[in-house]
Design an enzyme around this catalytic site. Structure first.
Site, mmCIF file in Angstrom:
data_model
loop_
_atom_site.group_PDB
_atom_site.id
_atom_site.type_symbol
_atom_site.label_atom_id
_atom_site.label_comp_id
_atom_site.label_asym_id
_atom_site.label_seq_id
_atom_site.Cartn_x
_atom_site.Cartn_y
_atom_site.Cartn_z
ATOM 1 N N GLU A 199 0.834 -1.145 -0.052
ATOM 2 C CA GLU A 199 -0.094 -0.084 0.009
ATOM 3 C C GLU A 199 0.809 1.317 0.137
ATOM 4 O O GLU A 199 1.222 1.823 -0.996
ATOM 5 C CB GLU A 199 -0.936 0.007 1.297
ATOM 6 C CG GLU A 199 -2.184 0.895 0.968
ATOM 7 C CD GLU A 199 -3.461 0.208 1.965
ATOM 8 O OE1 GLU A 199 -4.011 1.128 2.064
ATOM 9 O OE2 GLU A 199 -3.201 -0.798 2.643
ATOM 10 N N GLU B 10 -2.542 0.582 13.292
ATOM 11 C CA GLU B 10 -3.590 0.730 12.737
ATOM 12 C C GLU B 10 -4.810 0.515 13.364
ATOM 13 O O GLU B 10 -5.840 1.232 13.555
ATOM 14 C CB GLU B 10 -3.609 0.075 11.382
ATOM 15 C CG GLU B 10 -4.799 0.193 10.416
ATOM 16 C CD GLU B 10 -4.726 -0.483 9.117
ATOM 17 O OE1 GLU B 10 -5.383 -0.611 8.302
ATOM 18 O OE2 GLU B 10 -3.887 -1.824 9.243
#
Length: 714
Positions: free
Chosen positions: A339, A599
């Site tokens: 990502e 996260e």
């Protein structure tokens, strides 16, 4: 400046091998000054006579390449001699790696080329230009492969030879711009903490800190040994190497040794890691053979947070390291998996904390120009900038970065040119919502991420229980309000947006008389949408109590929840959430050994297992936005909107008995500001230092003071 340079590339297909371009040139006479301008389609490393000519790594950086490509300017005078050879090695970098979820094959198919020229000024005043053109040569480099996700392969035993002429080709020159952002540099070096043998028999090096960058190692070899290095953020609960959460990113180093002692590190890509698994190394590995090099943009540290709590201090460290690890030319979501993108939602929730921690004005101005460049004609803003996710529709709270980030950078640094540059983009985003909504003066009918990763989500879902249209309409109102404020600063006519904002507020109050989640309460109060903000803040406090003292918010609500609580008399609950150690909390990850922000609140679960392997980054700075509450409310250092950039400051600290002391400081455009409080018996000692006029608020008593140092009791 007009250049003579042409784009040049290899004349043949080198496959995955990185080409190296070369130009030899003698000096005709004594040189007064020598300069080089250079860029590439991919990350490059340039050397003159074998030496690196700059501390800049991973040049030319990452921009909206279809419209903007930075070129770099180097002073090469100190490196010039009578006979010179310049070489440029080029990897795929962000421009040509198969990244993101849109046009992946198209990016990977782009040509590998360079553009630039050397300008020589002789002592007699004459000039010579050496541009990239057909007089250059290329061949295969020792770097046999380099991509952002998959890593780098290097053959130290490979003989670089068989140079052949390059091929000029066409590529748009109009996209070229001088360097705008901060240079990416090797900013810190972290020695290995230990070398461990895992229960599976793996050799793992632990650096004790998660970093973004690459590993430098030293080895003595006989030649042709094949070394393989894998990167990971955590060990599994049995203590074995783990990196399944990198998904399809291989994140590997392959190195073929030459004979003798050698020291090497990658130069055209980067990794996010705390641990490496080492395979194929000759001899017994020792910690002193390994150094982690932290690579990030050359941002200057301006903020400081410290307290009497070791666990809070670790949280503060995690926040700073999370920012360093994700401020690598753009504000990325994470630095390790497949990502590593400039998610706009993450950037806007963290922009305030980021601007207090480090000087990020130049960093954000460059990124916001890319945002505007990638913005659609109808004003839509992608979920990432540069937009590598073009199939995904715009989302509330993500696209609002177009408005929130410029306004915050203006508040922190006081430079209204930021607003002048971005004002069209800011209006464009609000206009996009106005034109596409299915309900006038609300934002309905869109597709959104919602309160991403909120803990009130249904089982198996990532989107929290807060209503999409509620969140979207709240951010619509907030962005309209900020456009009005920005326009007034730069002297623009914003009457249309003032009227729009009034109508949004009215429609919101009529459509959403009841709030059902923590995040809905937070947004309605924070954005001035509730007609009874104190009552709604009280409801929020009671909701938290009913939830067992747990935070239930996600990416959208978390940045504001402590602010809303403390602004309306619930600082005790704000501190409850901050100081909580059980899941879910900021200190839960600290107790689990985190060295950056996670996260997920429970990236590592209580039993030591992982949340999952699909979406579980351990370096994801968004929840580190809590730092701005520490600066502004716990320590009390606040900007004054009428005099931005800390030309004047309001200092209104809110102490708590659970801490012996807390301190925060910011090196502002106008000087140093520091606020510290110390609990001493039944009193609190306040130590304030300000370089600017300040309003001090202690126990609700206000005092206007000039620059200086002050000690007060409360």
């Amino acid at each position: 400046m007009k250049f003579q340079a042409q784009w040049i590339k290899s004349a043949g297909d080198l496959g995955s091998v990185c080409p190296v371009f070369r130009r030899d040139f003698p000096l005709r006479k004594p040189v007064r000054n020598a300069e080089m301008y250079l860029t590439a389609l991919g990350t490059y490393e340039v050397r003159l006579n074998g030496d690196r000519i700059s501390n800049y790594v991973l040049a030319p950086g990452w921009t909206a390449y279809e419209k903007r490509l930075q070129y770099q300017h180097y002073d090469i005078t100190p490196f010039i001699c009578e006979e010179n050879s310049v070489t440029v090695t080029v990897g795929r970098g962000w421009l040509r790696s198969p990244m993101g979820w849109g046009n992946v094959e198209g990016r990977a198919a782009r040509p590998c080329g360079i553009w630039g020229e050397i300008q020589l000024l002789y002592e007699d005043g004459t000039k010579e230009i050496i541009p990239t053109d057909a007089s250059w040569f290329y061949t295969e480099s020792r770097t046999r492969f380099s991509e952002i996700y998959d890593g780098e392969s290097y053959d130290a035993s490979f003989e670089v030879k068989n140079w052949v002429p390059v091929q000029p080709f066409s590529w748009p020159d109009e996209i070229l711009i001088p360097q705008e952002g901060e240079e990416i540099r090797e900013m810190e070096r972290i020695s290995a903490k230990s070398v461990i043998i895992t229960p599976k028999g793996e050799t793992v090096v632990d650096f004790g800190q998660e970093v973004t960058g690459y590993v430098e190692f030293t080895v003595e070899a006989k030649g042709q040994e094949h070394i393989r290095i894998l990167h990971g953020e955590v060990l599994d609960k049995e203590g074995n190497f783990y990196n399944e959460n990198y998904r399809d990113a291989k994140a590997e180093i392959h190195y073929i040794c030459r004979r003798g002692i050698q020291t090497w590190h990658p130069s055209l890509t980067f990794f996010g890691f705390r641990y490496i698994k080492a395979e194929g190394f000759p001899g017994t590995l020792k910690p002193e053979q390994f150094t982690a090099i932290a690579v990030y943009s050359n941002i200057r540290k301006t903020g400081s947070l410290c307290s009497s709590s070791a666990k809070l201090n670790q949280l503060f460290s995690n926040i700073f390291w999370g920012q360093k690890g994700n401020f690598l030319d753009i504000p990325t979501d994470c630095p390790q998996r497949d990502e590593r993108l400039g998610w706009t939602g993450d950037a806007q929730v963290f922009a305030k904390a980021a601007s207090y921690n480090f000087d990020v004005e130049r960093f954000f101005r460059k990124w916001m120009r890319d945002l505007a460049a990638d913005q659609a004609e109808n004003g839509a803003v992608g979920c990432t900038v540069p937009n590598y996710l073009k199939p995904i529709p715009p989302s509330a709270a993500w696209g609002d970065a177009a408005v929130i980030c410029p306004w915050q950078i203006y508040l922190t640094y006081g430079n209204k040119k930021v607003l002048e540059e971005q004002f069209s983009s800011m209006k464009g985003w609000v206009d996009y919502i106005t034109a596409t909504t299915t309900t006038p003066y609300l934002w309905t009918g869109g597709e959104h991420f919602g309160d991403w990763l909120a803990l009130d989500a249904a089982p198996g879902e990532c989107k929290g229980a807060s209503r999409d249209d509620f969140i979207a309409s709240a951010f619509y109102a907030n962005s309209a309000a900020l456009v009005c404020k920005a326009g007034k600063v730069i002297g623009a006519d914003v009457r249309m947006y003032e009227e729009l904002h009034e109508k949004i507020v009215t429609a919101f109050r009529q459509s959403y008389p009841v709030y059902t989640t923590q995040t809905e309460h937070v947004l309605a109060v924070q954005f001035g949408l509730s007609s009874n903000p104190r009552e709604m803040a009280d409801e929020l406090a009671e909701m938290i109590r009913r939830d067992g003292g747990q935070i239930r918010t996600g990416f959208v609500g978390t940045p504001y929840i402590l602010h809303v609580l403390s602004d309306y008399g619930h600082s005790d609950i704000a501190y409850d959430l901050l100081m909580r150690e059980e899941y879910p909390s900021w200190l839960y990850s600290v107790n689990k050994g985190a060295t950056t922000i996670w996260e997920h609140w429970d990236g590592i679960m209580e039993d030591g297992s992982f949340w999952d392997k699909v979406m579980n980054s351990y370096n994801h700075y968004a929840y580190g936005a809590v730092a701005d509450w520490i600066y502004e409310k716990a320590a009390g250092i606040q900007t004054v909107e009428e005099q931005p950039g800390f030309a004047r400051v309001r200092i209104a600290p809110v102490p708590d008995k659970r801490l012996e002391w807390l301190s925060a400081s910011i090196e502002t455009r106008h000087g140093y500001i520091c606020s510290k409080w110390i609990n001493i018996g039944n009193q609190v000692r306040y130590e304030i230092e300000t370089a600017v006029p300040a309003e001090l608020v202690i126990n609700e008593k206000k005092e206007l003071v000039g620059p200086g140092r002050y000690t007060l009791w409360g």
